[in-house]
Design a protein around this motif. Structure first.
Motif, PDB file in Angstrom:
ATOM      1  N   GLU B 427      -7.482   2.543   4.855  1.00 56.17           N
ATOM      2  CA  GLU B 427      -7.630   1.083   4.997  1.00 56.17           C
ATOM      3  C   GLU B 427      -8.098   0.406   3.711  1.00 56.17           C
ATOM      4  OE1 GLU B 427      -7.625  -1.551   7.771  1.00 56.17           O
ATOM      5  OE2 GLU B 427      -5.873  -0.231   7.796  1.00 56.17           O
ATOM      6  N   SER B 428      -8.830   1.164   2.851  1.00 58.99           N
ATOM      7  CA  SER B 428      -9.352   0.540   1.626  1.00 58.99           C
ATOM      8  C   SER B 428      -8.480   0.893   0.422  1.00 58.99           C
ATOM      9  CB  SER B 428     -10.792   0.965   1.384  1.00 58.99           C
ATOM     10  OG  SER B 428     -10.836   2.362   1.163  1.00 58.99           O
ATOM     11  N   TYR B 429      -7.271   1.334   0.680  1.00 60.87           N
ATOM     12  CA  TYR B 429      -6.311   1.682  -0.373  1.00 60.87           C
ATOM     13  C   TYR B 429      -6.697   2.947  -1.124  1.00 60.87           C
ATOM     14  CZ  TYR B 429      -4.188  -2.826   0.527  1.00 60.87           C
ATOM     15  OH  TYR B 429      -3.567  -3.875   1.142  1.00 60.87           O
ATOM     16  N   ALA B 430      -7.665   3.719  -0.600  1.00 62.13           N
ATOM     17  CA  ALA B 430      -8.077   4.960  -1.246  1.00 62.13           C
ATOM     18  C   ALA B 430      -7.112   6.081  -0.851  1.00 62.13           C
ATOM     19  CB  ALA B 430      -9.497   5.316  -0.829  1.00 62.13           C
ATOM     20  N   THR B 431      -6.751   6.907  -1.816  1.00 63.37           N
ATOM     21  CA  THR B 431      -5.905   8.064  -1.516  1.00 63.37           C
ATOM     22  C   THR B 431      -6.806   9.198  -1.038  1.00 63.37           C
ATOM     23  OG1 THR B 431      -6.116   9.001  -3.709  1.00 63.37           O
ATOM     24  CG2 THR B 431      -4.355   7.381  -3.385  1.00 63.37           C
ATOM     25  N   ASN B 432      -6.197  10.348  -0.830  1.00 66.91           N
ATOM     26  CA  ASN B 432      -7.000  11.494  -0.400  1.00 66.91           C
ATOM     27  C   ASN B 432      -7.911  12.003  -1.514  1.00 66.91           C
ATOM     28  OD1 ASN B 432      -4.484  12.273  -1.666  1.00 66.91           O
ATOM     29  ND2 ASN B 432      -5.079  14.392  -1.235  1.00 66.91           N
ATOM     30  N   VAL B 433      -7.659  11.577  -2.762  1.00 62.77           N
ATOM     31  CA  VAL B 433      -8.492  12.036  -3.876  1.00 62.77           C
ATOM     32  C   VAL B 433      -9.611  11.023  -4.099  1.00 62.77           C
ATOM     33  CG1 VAL B 433      -8.514  12.743  -6.303  1.00 62.77           C
ATOM     34  CG2 VAL B 433      -6.457  13.066  -4.907  1.00 62.77           C
ATOM     35  N   ASP B 434     -10.846  11.519  -4.152  1.00 60.48           N
ATOM     36  CA  ASP B 434     -11.998  10.632  -4.280  1.00 60.48           C
ATOM     37  C   ASP B 434     -11.884   9.769  -5.537  1.00 60.48           C
ATOM     38  OD1 ASP B 434     -14.582   9.716  -3.456  1.00 60.48           O
ATOM     39  OD2 ASP B 434     -15.352  10.755  -5.232  1.00 60.48           O
ATOM     40  N   GLY B 435     -12.021   8.475  -5.352  1.00 57.65           N
ATOM     41  CA  GLY B 435     -12.010   7.570  -6.500  1.00 57.65           C
ATOM     42  C   GLY B 435     -10.629   7.204  -6.993  1.00 57.65           C
ATOM     43  N   VAL B 436      -9.604   7.694  -6.325  1.00 56.87           N
ATOM     44  CA  VAL B 436      -8.244   7.341  -6.732  1.00 56.87           C
ATOM     45  C   VAL B 436      -7.628   6.439  -5.657  1.00 56.87           C
ATOM     46  CG1 VAL B 436      -5.945   8.181  -7.313  1.00 56.87           C
ATOM     47  CG2 VAL B 436      -7.962   9.459  -8.038  1.00 56.87           C
ATOM     48  N   PHE B 437      -7.203   5.267  -6.093  1.00 53.67           N
ATOM     49  CA  PHE B 437      -6.650   4.276  -5.171  1.00 53.67           C
ATOM     50  C   PHE B 437      -5.183   4.062  -5.508  1.00 53.67           C
ATOM     51  CE2 PHE B 437     -11.116   3.810  -5.168  1.00 53.67           C
ATOM     52  CZ  PHE B 437     -11.472   3.295  -3.937  1.00 53.67           C
ATOM     53  N   TRP B 451       4.004  -9.196  -2.321  1.00 53.40           N
ATOM     54  CA  TRP B 451       3.313  -8.065  -1.692  1.00 53.40           C
ATOM     55  C   TRP B 451       2.613  -7.233  -2.760  1.00 53.40           C
ATOM     56  CZ3 TRP B 451       2.296  -7.445   3.325  1.00 53.40           C
ATOM     57  CH2 TRP B 451       3.051  -8.177   4.241  1.00 53.40           C
ATOM     58  N   ALA B 452       3.258  -7.069  -3.926  1.00 50.33           N
ATOM     59  CA  ALA B 452       2.652  -6.287  -5.007  1.00 50.33           C
ATOM     60  C   ALA B 452       1.338  -6.925  -5.440  1.00 50.33           C
ATOM     61  CB  ALA B 452       3.621  -6.201  -6.175  1.00 50.33           C
ATOM     62  N   ILE B 453       1.347  -8.239  -5.654  1.00 51.49           N
ATOM     63  CA  ILE B 453       0.125  -8.914  -6.099  1.00 51.49           C
ATOM     64  C   ILE B 453      -0.937  -8.843  -4.999  1.00 51.49           C
ATOM     65  CG2 ILE B 453      -0.858 -11.112  -6.865  1.00 51.49           C
ATOM     66  CD1 ILE B 453       1.881 -11.808  -8.046  1.00 51.49           C
ATOM     67  N   ALA B 454      -0.497  -9.043  -3.761  1.00 54.20           N
ATOM     68  CA  ALA B 454      -1.443  -8.964  -2.640  1.00 54.20           C
ATOM     69  C   ALA B 454      -2.056  -7.566  -2.555  1.00 54.20           C
ATOM     70  CB  ALA B 454      -0.738  -9.317  -1.334  1.00 54.20           C
ATOM     71  N   GLU B 455      -1.224  -6.534  -2.780  1.00 52.46           N
ATOM     72  CA  GLU B 455      -1.734  -5.160  -2.769  1.00 52.46           C
ATOM     73  C   GLU B 455      -2.740  -4.947  -3.885  1.00 52.46           C
ATOM     74  OE1 GLU B 455      -0.220  -1.715  -1.887  1.00 52.46           O
ATOM     75  OE2 GLU B 455       0.581  -2.425   0.027  1.00 52.46           O
ATOM     76  N   GLY B 456      -2.390  -5.444  -5.078  1.00 52.62           N
ATOM     77  CA  GLY B 456      -3.286  -5.282  -6.219  1.00 52.62           C
ATOM     78  C   GLY B 456      -4.637  -5.927  -5.952  1.00 52.62           C
ATOM     79  N   ARG B 457      -4.602  -7.126  -5.390  1.00 53.75           N
ATOM     80  CA  ARG B 457      -5.851  -7.833  -5.086  1.00 53.75           C
ATOM     81  C   ARG B 457      -6.662  -7.092  -4.026  1.00 53.75           C
ATOM     82  NH1 ARG B 457      -6.210 -13.265  -6.481  1.00 53.75           N
ATOM     83  NH2 ARG B 457      -7.370 -13.833  -4.597  1.00 53.75           N
ATOM     84  N   SER B 458      -5.946  -6.618  -2.999  1.00 47.65           N
ATOM     85  CA  SER B 458      -6.648  -5.953  -1.905  1.00 47.65           C
ATOM     86  C   SER B 458      -7.225  -4.616  -2.356  1.00 47.65           C
ATOM     87  CB  SER B 458      -5.709  -5.735  -0.723  1.00 47.65           C
ATOM     88  OG  SER B 458      -5.117  -6.957  -0.339  1.00 47.65           O
ATOM     89  N   ALA B 459      -6.439  -3.870  -3.140  1.00 50.01           N
ATOM     90  CA  ALA B 459      -6.920  -2.577  -3.622  1.00 50.01           C
ATOM     91  C   ALA B 459      -8.137  -2.779  -4.515  1.00 50.01           C
ATOM     92  CB  ALA B 459      -5.812  -1.852  -4.375  1.00 50.01           C
ATOM     93  N   PRO B 476      -6.371  -9.892   0.759  1.00 51.89           N
ATOM     94  CA  PRO B 476      -5.454 -10.691   1.592  1.00 51.89           C
ATOM     95  C   PRO B 476      -4.688  -9.876   2.622  1.00 51.89           C
ATOM     96  CG  PRO B 476      -4.657 -10.547  -0.680  1.00 51.89           C
ATOM     97  CD  PRO B 476      -6.047  -9.994  -0.669  1.00 51.89           C
ATOM     98  N   ILE B 477      -4.430  -8.606   2.331  1.00 52.38           N
ATOM     99  CA  ILE B 477      -3.662  -7.815   3.310  1.00 52.38           C
ATOM    100  C   ILE B 477      -4.288  -6.437   3.493  1.00 52.38           C
ATOM    101  CG2 ILE B 477      -1.394  -8.903   2.996  1.00 52.38           C
ATOM    102  CD1 ILE B 477      -0.762  -6.534   1.063  1.00 52.38           C
ATOM    103  N   ARG B 478      -3.934  -5.818   4.600  1.00 52.56           N
ATOM    104  CA  ARG B 478      -4.292  -4.419   4.817  1.00 52.56           C
ATOM    105  C   ARG B 478      -3.097  -3.559   4.412  1.00 52.56           C
ATOM    106  NH1 ARG B 478      -5.515  -4.509  10.914  1.00 52.56           N
ATOM    107  NH2 ARG B 478      -3.713  -5.854  10.685  1.00 52.56           N
ATOM    108  N   PRO B 479      -3.327  -2.293   4.090  1.00 58.03           N
ATOM    109  CA  PRO B 479      -2.211  -1.454   3.619  1.00 58.03           C
ATOM    110  C   PRO B 479      -1.095  -1.352   4.645  1.00 58.03           C
ATOM    111  CG  PRO B 479      -4.314  -0.339   3.302  1.00 58.03           C
ATOM    112  CD  PRO B 479      -4.605  -1.564   4.092  1.00 58.03           C
ATOM    113  N   THR B 480      -1.454  -1.518   5.918  1.00 58.16           N
ATOM    114  CA  THR B 480      -0.445  -1.348   6.962  1.00 58.16           C
ATOM    115  C   THR B 480       0.272  -2.650   7.314  1.00 58.16           C
ATOM    116  OG1 THR B 480      -2.304  -1.594   8.455  1.00 58.16           O
ATOM    117  CG2 THR B 480      -1.487   0.640   8.090  1.00 58.16           C
TER     118      THR B 480
END
Lengths: 581, 486
Positions: B427-437, B451-459, B476-480
């Motif tokens: 949900e917070s744009y974090a991958t399975n690797v700690d500290g990597v989004f 969507w790209a800009i919204a993703e960048g802002r949200s991440a 602004p958006i959730r990853p889903t």
């Protein structure tokens, strides 16, 4: 409201308040009063219409009972509703409404409301229908008043579940508005008051109405889904019909709500309380209200007027003349007779004075309410409140008993709220009248020899002539019509309309002379007689009160008609004049 | 809403384009410079300031469209720019490149032409740049944390700007020689002049963002090493793997991915090359794929002097009006005539390429196609409809399939992918690797610039929270979240 509207209604609702904006009333701005709106509302195109929060004929539950009775007389076939707002104590009011013989009481919740309601009210005023409904049901049951009145509820009902909860809390009828509106295309623009509804719903502008894309089928479909869900829930609860479910609040449960942090600590048990009922007691309406219409004096009048009522056409109606004694237990006299006339002959009624009845004695309340054209009611004696309420073209004349030896111009001949909401016709009153004279008059000519406070308030059309003193706050919120007042005390005119006070011109003088002469003829008024005797000086004592927008619109109308413009062009000019002030 | 009846008195009017004959001779933007300003305030006045502004929903950025429409109507350009930047880091990009799902969701669009939201947006930002209202906004204090952003497309840049302004020290890594990603080398100059990117990069530089070009993480720097060097990493590497067309003759010379063709044309604009090695001049050009990238190829080929340009699309021709199954306020599939299509070329629908035909030197000469139709939900070839069209240059613009795994980025981090080949995230744009989004197409799959800009802002919010425990940045958006469909 005219006799014609009332006669053609299945249900008539007295809107005591609105759930979403209790105590606020409403206002239709001038630019939205299109010619066809003005026609239906019996007002002037382009001139704003104010719906004030109070009903000027209702200051107590007894007054409400009187209006219920008046409306029932105006159309015995229609159900009379009273709309109340869900709030603490509404149960007591509802009990009063049931005692006042309303057929239906509506408990309206705060969640509803159109986009025209102020946002502050939508969000912060009123109470949920659940609370008001539960209180209403319990109070009605405890007082043995439930079986004679239908309980309706509304305020953002959207699902079958809402319906079943409302039924269990005590409602047997359910009002939907927002959801079906959305189904037919409403996008909740919240501009209902601006006349710019882009989907053509909350507007009378033909350009915008063309953009309406809703279909009746959508609404039908929506309600089928609602009904289906209601059926499912009823089946789960073990009921065969809504009727069986009404009032079984004990079946409701709050577990899930209470587990929410906001609901923690709330004890909702009082909502689900069902009073101990004697065996066989019902929780919904099973008997008709007794409106007491069989005892009405009008049954006798209708028989007397058989010659006129039995006619094939208005022209063929034979004149009826009669003399009838009246007492103050005879309320709403002439209204049921008017109902028969309108039912038979439609809105235009009969030729003037076809049915001309003279009463002697003291009339009860609402003498001549909603009487249509063709009926003339002469009263020799005195009258109570609401003479000529909603007068729809008929004539009402009240003069003192011929044997009376008092100076009529110093005594009160009729009570409060004379000519309230009248749309046409004439009222001549030989003597003074009470407060709220001609309030909301929109078309009748009313002559009195002195009025109390708040005269001509919210008047939108017609004429008022006062041949004596006026009380304070005269012409407050008056947006149309003309008032002529003798020896006007400007301190008594509402400051908002001081600018509307004018001198009379020649046409006015001529018109006024004619009216005063007729007042003298109809009532034998000595006041009128004296004025006529020295008319040239008497006429200078009169002032004219005409609201500025109304005046501009009338002037535009006259100019357009003089120029020979078509009806449509004329109304366009009138709208234009209204917007330019 | 200054003009409640604006939509009744004013019709929709969009930016004027330059005459085709003139514009195909240069690479500048197709619009008449300054043509919007005289009309835009009235156009903005068509906005109805809806009680429920569906445009907010149409736009993943949640742009405050009615608010800045109102300012544009009242010609308060400074306030308009402030409101515009409240939700959008790069309105000059979206104002030019976004397909404007906000306009599809515009309430006026139910029964009238929608408000020209995109034109209003670009007018506001152009005005803001001209008047000097767009200034660097460096953070007041630094957090002492460092963040690496991999990829400098709109998602990466948005994340970088948000994080820099939040006080973190951000370095953007880009494997190409210039910053901008698809903005720089994917979008042709005639759709957006690259000076707009340079101007924005300069602002970011002055805010403190560091840019490292020609560094490919995975190849030049080991991913794990990068993670050790920074407190957090944002992967915004895009979904750069082009969908291929494995038919006989694919290997012939002259059959290229659009993403080989378009960057070279852009390099000519940047002055790196005098002539593109893949040049359409004098050739019969076939563009396979009917989308926006295809249109970019069409416009580029026109400007290179192609003998003919044909664009192929496997799906049937969409309608010009909304389908019943794509009702307002969804983003409908419509037949769009882009500026490139105005300039010429043929568009062929419901066709599938069967094979390419080459000459003895291995150069493509022609393309064989067959008509297709839907049968029981499947595309089937119609027998007897095969035909051959000459083609000396073929570009494949059939979309992108996912994150590039060839450089070792994914493997070195040990990233988990989802079923679609995108980098999986929470949900917070974090991958399975700690500290990597992960942000943008790398996580979402190919999508729109908004969507790209919204993703960048949200991440950026996710990263900020990770670094400091709390964040005032917006998401602004959730990853889903996906655009509204029925």
């Amino acid at each position: 409201m005219t006799s014609e509207y009332l006669v053609n209604a299945d249900d008539i609702q007295i809107k005591m308040a609105q759930g979403a904006k209790p105590g606020e009333g409403g206002q239709l701005p001038g630019h939205k009063v299109y010619p066809w709106v003005a026609k239906t509302r019996h007002s002037t195109p382009g001139v704003g219409l104010i719906s004030p929060p109070p009903h000027h004929d209702i200051y107590s539950i007894e007054d409400l009972a009187q209006l219920i009775h008046d409306l029932k007389n105006a159309n015995p076939g229609a159900r009379i509703h009273v709309k109340l707002v869900s709030e603490v104590g509404v149960g007591t009011v509802a009990a009063g409404v049931s005692k006042a013989h309303a057929d239906v009481v509506l408990i309206s919740g705060h969640d509803g409301g159109t986009g025209a309601s102020p946002l502050t009210s939508l969000k912060h005023a009123g109470g949920p229908w659940e609370l008001g409904l539960a209180e209403t049901q319990q109070t009605l049951l405890l007082n043995g008043l439930r079986d004679r009145i239908v309980v309706q509820t509304d305020g953002q009902l959207k699902t079958g579940r809402d319906v079943v909860i409302a039924a269990l809390l005590g409602a047997e009828e359910f009002g939907f508005a927002t959801a079906p509106l959305v189904v037919s295309g409403c996008v909740m623009m919240r501009v209902c008051h601006l006349d710019t509804c882009p989907v053509g719903i909350a507007t009378q502008n033909p350009v915008l109405r063309d953009r309406f894309s809703g279909k009746a089928e959508y609404v039908v479909n929506f309600f089928e889904f609602i009904a289906e869900e209601v059926r499912e829930l009823l089946a789960e609860l073990g009921f065969r019909s809504i009727e069986e479910a009404v009032g079984h609040a004990e079946l409701l449960d709050t577990d899930r709500a209470v587990s929410h942090w906001k609901a923690q600590g709330l004890d909702l048990a009082p909502l689900f309380y069902v009073p101990e009922l004697p065996e066989g007691a019902v929780r919904h309406r099973i008997v008709e209200q007794d409106h007491g219409l069989t005892k009405a004096l009008d049954n006798q009048l209708i028989k007397l007027a058989a010659d006129a009522l039995g006619a094939e056409s208005p022209e063929a109606a034979r004149p009826v003349r009669a003399q009838v004694a009246i007492r103050n237990i005879n309320r709403t006299v002439g209204t049921m007779l008017g109902h028969e006339v309108t039912k038979k002959f439609g809105g235009p009624g009969l030729p003037e004075d076809t049915i001309d009845i003279t009463f002697t004695g003291s009339a009860g309340q609402s003498f001549g309410a909603f009487v249509p054209r063709g009926i003339t009611l002469r009263l020799e004696g005195d009258a109570n409140d609401y003479v000529g309420k909603g007068l729809s073209g008929g004539r009402v004349i009240v003069r003192p008993d011929r044997g009376a030896d008092h100076l009529a111009e110093y005594s009160t001949i009729a009570g409060n709220t004379i000519g309230y909401g009248a749309t046409g016709g004439e009222i001549f009153l030989r003597g003074r009248t009470g407060e709220r004279f001609c309030v909301r008059n929109s078309g009748a000519l009313v002559v009195s020899e002195g009025v109390g406070d708040h005269g001509c308030e919210y008047m939108t059309g017609g004429h008022a002539v006062v041949l004596g003193e006026t009380g304070r706050n005269f012409a407050a919120g008056m947006s149309g019509g003309v008032a002529y007042v003798i020896d006007l005390n400007r301190d008594h005119v509402n400051v908002g309309n001081l600018g509307a006070v004018e001198e009379l011109d020649d046409t006015d003088r001529q018109w006024l002379h004619d009216v005063v002469r007729r007042h003298h003829e109809e009532t034998g008024s000595t006041v009128a007689e004296k004025l006529l005797a020295e008319w040239d000086t008497a006429v200078t004592r009169f002032s004219k009160i005409i609201p500025s927008t109304y005046k501009a619109v009338l002037a535009a109308k006259d100019a357009a008609e003089l120029a020979g413009l078509s009806e449509q062009e004329t109304t366009e000019k009138m709208m234009e004049a209204a917007t330019n002030g | 809403m200054a003009d409640p009846k604006g939509f009744l008195t004013t019709g929709r009017e969009v930016a004027k384009t330059r005459p085709v004959a003139e514009r195909v001779k240069d690479w500048n933007e197709v619009y008449v410079p300054g043509s919007l300003l005289p009309i835009i305030s009235k156009q903005a006045g068509r906005c109805m300031d809806c009680g429920i502004p569906f445009c907010h929903n149409g736009c993943p950025l949640g742009n405050l469209i009615p608010e800045w429409n109102d300012y544009a109507y009242r010609e308060d350009w400074t306030a308009a720019s402030e409101r515009l930047h409240a939700t959008n880091n790069f309105p000059e990009f979206t104002g030019r490149l976004c397909p404007a799902p906000c306009e599809s969701a515009c309430v006026l669009g139910i029964n009238q032409p929608a408000v020209t939201i995109k034109n209003v947006e670009v007018s506001i930002i152009d005005k803001a740049w001209d008047s000097g209202d767009v200034t660097p906004q460096p953070p007041e204090r630094l957090s002492g944390k460092t963040v690496a952003v991999i990829g400098s497309g709109p998602a990466g840049l948005a994340a970088a700007q948000q994080l820099t302004r939040a006080g973190h020290t951000v370095a953007v890594y880009e494997r190409a020689d210039r910053i901008g990603g698809l903005l720089r080398y994917g979008i042709p100059e005639f759709k957006m002049e690259k000076s707009h990117i340079n101007r924005r990069i300069e602002q970011m530089r002055l805010e403190g963002t560091k840019f490292r070009t020609e560094v490919e993480i995975g190849k030049d720097i080991d991913a794990a090493k990068l993670r050790r060097r920074y407190d957090a990493v944002v992967i915004a590497a895009g979904a750069t793997v082009s969908r291929d067309l494995p038919v006989p003759g694919r290997e012939l010379n002259g059959v290229h991915f659009a993403m080989e063709y378009l960057p070279l044309a852009n390099k000519v604009q940047e002055g790196d090359l005098t002539v593109s090695p893949i040049h359409a001049g004098g050739k019969h050009v076939v563009v396979i794929g009917g989308g926006d990238t295809g249109a970019d190829c069409v416009g580029t080929a026109h400007r290179q002097g192609a003998a003919s340009v044909t664009q192929l699309e496997i799906m049937p021709k969409p309608g010009e009006e909304r389908n019943a199954n794509q009702p307002w306020p969804t983003f409908p599939m419509l037949y769009k005539v882009t500026s490139a299509h105005e300039e010429g070329g043929e568009r062929v629908y419901s066709v599938s390429t069967t094979h390419f035909e080459g000459d003895e030197d291995g150069n493509v000469q022609a393309l064989h196609l067959v008509e297709v139709e839907f049968k029981d939900g499947k595309l089937e070839q119609k027998p007897g409809t095969e035909r051959r069209i000459p083609a000396q240059l073929v570009t494949l613009a059939m979309g992108f399939t996912g994150t590039d795994q060839s450089n070792g980025l994914v493997q070195q981090f040990g990233l988990e992918l989802d079923q679609r080949g995108n980098v999986a995230r929470d949900e917070s744009y974090a991958t399975n690797v700690d500290g990597v989004f992960v942000a943008g197409d790398a996580g979402r799959g190919q999508s729109l610039i908004v969507w790209a800009i919204a993703e960048g802002r949200s991440a950026a919010r996710g990263v900020d929270r990770f670094l400091t425990g709390t964040s005032a940045l917006p998401a602004p958006i959730r990853p889903t979240d996906r655009s509204l469909l029925v």
